[in-house]
Design an enzyme around this catalytic site. Structure first.
Site, mmCIF file in Angstrom:
data_model
loop_
_atom_site.group_PDB
_atom_site.id
_atom_site.type_symbol
_atom_site.label_atom_id
_atom_site.label_comp_id
_atom_site.label_asym_id
_atom_site.label_seq_id
_atom_site.Cartn_x
_atom_site.Cartn_y
_atom_site.Cartn_z
ATOM 1 C CB CYS A 2 -27.535 73.803 25.641
ATOM 2 S SG CYS A 2 -25.905 72.716 25.348
ATOM 3 N NE ARG A 27 -32.599 75.669 22.822
ATOM 4 C CZ ARG A 27 -32.451 76.574 21.803
ATOM 5 N NH1 ARG A 27 -33.285 77.275 21.704
ATOM 6 N NH2 ARG A 27 -30.812 77.368 21.808
ATOM 7 C CD1 TRP A 75 -28.123 67.354 22.028
ATOM 8 C CD2 TRP A 75 -26.638 68.273 20.727
ATOM 9 N NE1 TRP A 75 -28.248 66.427 20.819
ATOM 10 C CE2 TRP A 75 -26.924 67.056 20.161
ATOM 11 C CE3 TRP A 75 -25.400 69.189 20.289
ATOM 12 C CZ2 TRP A 75 -26.388 66.834 18.846
ATOM 13 C CZ3 TRP A 75 -24.986 68.494 19.217
ATOM 14 C CH2 TRP A 75 -25.856 67.329 18.162
ATOM 15 C CG ASN A 101 -26.628 76.802 25.850
ATOM 16 O OD1 ASN A 101 -26.630 76.500 26.557
ATOM 17 N ND2 ASN A 101 -27.737 77.228 24.920
ATOM 18 N N GLY A 102 -22.854 76.523 23.996
ATOM 19 C CA GLY A 102 -21.724 76.612 22.979
ATOM 20 C C GLY A 102 -20.391 75.387 23.137
ATOM 21 C CD GLU A 482 -36.591 67.375 3.172
ATOM 22 O OE1 GLU A 482 -35.168 67.671 3.537
ATOM 23 O OE2 GLU A 482 -37.858 68.140 4.603
ATOM 24 C CE LYS A 486 -37.961 66.353 7.890
ATOM 25 N NZ LYS A 486 -36.650 66.789 6.846
ATOM 26 C CD GLU A 489 -35.011 64.738 9.622
ATOM 27 O OE1 GLU A 489 -34.029 65.178 11.074
ATOM 28 O OE2 GLU A 489 -35.089 66.243 9.151
ATOM 29 C CG HIS A 505 -25.199 55.927 -13.345
ATOM 30 N ND1 HIS A 505 -24.189 55.392 -14.635
ATOM 31 C CD2 HIS A 505 -25.864 56.965 -14.486
ATOM 32 C CE1 HIS A 505 -24.490 56.227 -15.566
ATOM 33 N NE2 HIS A 505 -25.929 57.147 -15.502
ATOM 34 C CE LYS A 604 -37.063 72.755 14.055
ATOM 35 N NZ LYS A 604 -37.463 71.983 12.772
HETATM 36 C C1 AGP Z 1 -34.083 69.303 9.194
HETATM 37 O O1 AGP Z 1 -35.027 68.084 9.465
HETATM 38 C C2 AGP Z 1 -32.907 68.281 10.346
HETATM 39 N N1 AGP Z 1 -33.916 68.782 11.803
HETATM 40 C C3 AGP Z 1 -31.785 69.616 9.758
HETATM 41 O O2 AGP Z 1 -31.244 68.974 8.349
HETATM 42 C C4 AGP Z 1 -31.893 70.909 10.189
HETATM 43 O O3 AGP Z 1 -32.144 71.191 8.283
HETATM 44 C C5 AGP Z 1 -30.205 71.654 9.381
HETATM 45 O O4 AGP Z 1 -29.001 71.505 11.184
HETATM 46 C C6 AGP Z 1 -30.463 72.846 9.684
HETATM 47 O O5 AGP Z 1 -30.692 73.692 10.473
HETATM 48 P P1 AGP Z 1 -31.285 74.886 10.025
HETATM 49 O O6 AGP Z 1 -32.058 75.298 8.902
HETATM 50 O O7 AGP Z 1 -32.056 75.821 11.601
HETATM 51 O O8 AGP Z 1 -30.241 76.012 9.614
#
Ligand code: AGP
Length: 609
Positions: A2, A27, A75, A101-102, A482, A486, A489, A505, A604
């Site tokens: 949010c 966000r 959100w 937010n929260g 990673e 990428k 997501e 395996h 985000k």
């Molecule tokens: C990364 O591409 C993702 N958006 C997500 O996994 C992110 O890395 C994770 O939520 C951790 O966020 P932070 O680094 O702000 O703690």
């Protein structure tokens, strides 16, 4: 997550609030709303979906002359993302509006408490309970009503409250969800982060957990929830607006991928004492003898930051011979980990607001551990909860998929590993050799970025695939993870990262001509074994995209595509090998018509558990 924006001052609030919300879009959200204070009282507009829908529902003549208000992007956590559940929420009289937010953990009990006292609860949200609680405690002073209400609440919040009973005042408070006050001339703002206010001011005050601010156009004052007066520091934000804009790129993500040479230089700047072959990380607040005492280092994070932590484990254990364990923050905090005052916990987080990571840090602190942070967002909760730490200085990362923050996290972990190594057995010369290689990385990344057109052509061949497999060994195994994250997501293609040797395996059963396999195959001690893995894939008609070292002509005959990267010190190769994978994921997602900067279902910063 949010986003909150509040304004009180001498200008029209509507455009300021709407543009502020737009700066917070990154966000992640699924509904939006606004409450403005006019001479006829509070006026509220809310809608599911994007801010544009909210804007189209507002008639400027109704809202145009208001100079105070609050706005919100939601959100969904409790209650589906629809118009009625959107914030702001108002009390039954319509005289108080609140955005939040929260998560209010005890909202069910509070809901019963209020219903028994005749309050009419209209939505499924925890937030609505809060505004009725403020009303329940209202006795002529809005700040005191908010204070009393928050003292009845368990959970996390960042809130802003306005009332037609108190024109010219915004009350804001935070516990676990960031809030910052922007200080203008005869106007003040409050928002979830500085990007919503940079057009108006770069003078800010970061609220701490458990603080309440009473904000007017001319002034602000801050007290703790126990009503102890606070004099917070006024800070100056150095980020300029154009850092937040796209700077001519189609998406924030590709802009941020191309920023990496600069952001990596920022991560190093002022942190290398080349004469001594020692990095300088004064922010850790640890003396050399304390650094020598570190016997066990726990790295905790989520998502991409967790992948950076895995790379840190390989680097630090090999360079410093310090035992490192890497923990998913969400698992660490609930598994009764063994922590004591000899433990050092290092939280890694771009946003500095990830709830699981913050909670893991607090859990460690309660057991006496020294808690450190590697964070991007200055003034964030994790940064402020740390005993010491290192800012990665990557600047605002707007794209939901983390790219420049990841490489800067890895860069800082490499500095830390070198520092710990030099505190132990690494010689000056060994330190200098690593730091020399490290200083060349930004230019080498610059060179890799020139391969974008070649990588785009590869993306064009594979963007319709439904599955991908990423393989790597050693310190490049986390890079395979990673690279897969990428892709999945932002393109919604199912992708898995695996240690290359693990393929036999199980995953090898997946290999056929429809399963592209990306392999990081650099000239290192396990190169021959990786080449065997490539042969196993090709023998089953698998198509291979290899990340290889410049000059390796042998591999070109063994795979379908080769993306060449410069050579560097073996333990620094992730800083280079990840870059083609970022670019590949980006172009595949664009070709699939995906919303690259705001992928579906993602936020985000995940500030809820
Ligand atoms: C990364 O591409 C993702 N958006 C997500 O996994 C992110 O890395 C994770 O939520 C951790 O966020 P932070 O680094 O702000 O703690």
């Amino acid at each position: 997550m949010c986003g909150i924006v509040g304004y009180v001052g001498n200008k029209k609030a509507l455009p300021i609030l709407i543009s502020g919300l737009k700066r917070l879009e990154y966000r992640g959200y699924d509904s939006a709303g606004i409450a403005l204070l006019s001479k006829n009282g509070l006026m509220v507009a809310k809608s599911a979906g994007k801010i544009a829908r909210l804007e189209s529902s507002i008639s400027p003549e109704d809202f145009g002359n208001c100079s105070q208000g609050i706005a919100h992007t939601r959100w969904a956590t409790h209650g589906e993302p629809n118009q009625i559940n959107a914030h702001p929420h108002t009390d039954n009289s319509g005289e108080i509006a609140l955005v939040h937010n929260g998560i209010i953990e005890n909202y069910r009990a509070l809901r019963e408490f209020l219903i028994q006292r005749g309050y009419d609860i209209k939505t499924d949200t925890d937030t609505e309970i809060l505004v009725h609680l403020v009303r329940f405690n209202y006795d002529g002073d809005l700040t005191e009503a908010v204070r009393a209400a928050l003292n009845q609440v368990d959970g996390t919040y960042g809130i802003a409250v306005v009332s037609s009973l108190h024109p010219g005042t915004i009350v804001a408070s935070r516990m676990g969800s960031p809030l910052v006050i922007g200080l203008g001339n005869d106007e003040n703002l409050v928002a979830s982060d500085v990007s919503a206010m940079l057009e108006h001011t770069n003078k800010v005050v970061y609220l701490e957990d458990g603080e309440i601010a009473t904000i007017t156009a001319e002034d602000y004052n801050v007290t703790t929830i126990q009503n102890v007066k606070i004099s917070p520091k006024v800070e100056e934000v150095t980020w300029s607006l154009d850092q937040i804009e796209k700077a001519g790129y189609e998406h924030f993500m590709i802009k941020e991928i191309h920023e990496q040479p600069t952001t990596l230089r920022n991560a190093i700047r002022g942190r290398i004492n080349f004469e001594e072959g020692i990095p300088r990380l004064d922010g850790l607040n640890l003396q050399y003898d304390e650094l020598r005492q570190i016997k066990r280092l726990i790295l905790t994070a989520c998502g991409t930051s967790w992948h950076a932590a895995l790379i840190g484990e390989y680097f630090i254990e090999e360079m410093a011979r310090v035992s490192v364990e890497v923990e998913y923050a969400s698992e660490f905090r609930y598994r009764s980990p063994i922590i004591d005052e000899d433990s050092f916990l290092l939280a890694i987080s771009q946003s500095g607001e990830t709830a699981d990571t913050l909670a893991a840090m607090r859990e460690a602190r309660q057991h006496g551990a020294t808690t450190l942070g590697i964070v991007n967002q200055v003034g964030s909760s994790i940064a402020r909860a740390s005993d010491g730490g290192v800012y990665i200085h990557a600047g605002p990362e707007i794209g939901v998929a983390s790219t420049k923050a990841f490489t800067s996290q890895v860069m800082v972990l490499s500095l830390l590993g070198t520092l710990l190594g030099r505190m132990r057995h690494l010689s000056v010369q060994q330190g200098q050799e690593v730091l020399q290689s490290l200083q060349l990385i930004p230019d080498q990344v610059e060179k890799i970025l020139t391969l974008e057109d070649q990588i785009k052509k590869i993306a064009a061949e594979y963007y319709k695939s439904n599955n991908f497999l990423y393989l790597g060994r050693g310190i490049n195994f986390p890079v395979a993870l990673e690279g897969a994250l990428k892709l999945k997501e932002i393109s919604y293609i199912h992708a898995e990262g695996y240690p290359a040797a693990e393929m036999k395996h199980g995953p090898i059963a997946l290999i056929d001509e429809n399963m592209p396999v990306v392999v990081i195959a650099l000239k290192d001690p396990v190169y021959d074994k990786v080449m065997s893995n490539i042969a196993e894939v090709r023998a089953r008609n698998g198509r291979v995209i290899a990340i290889a070292n410049e000059g390796d002509t042998e591999i070109a005959e063994r795979v379908n595509h080769v993306i060449y990267i410069p050579e560097t010190f073996r333990l620094l190769t992730p800083l280079l090998s990840i870059v083609p994978l970022q670019i590949l994921a980006y172009h595949i997602a664009v070709m699939r018509g995906c919303n690259v900067d705001q992928p579906r279902n993602l936020a985000k910063s995940v500030t809820v558990e």
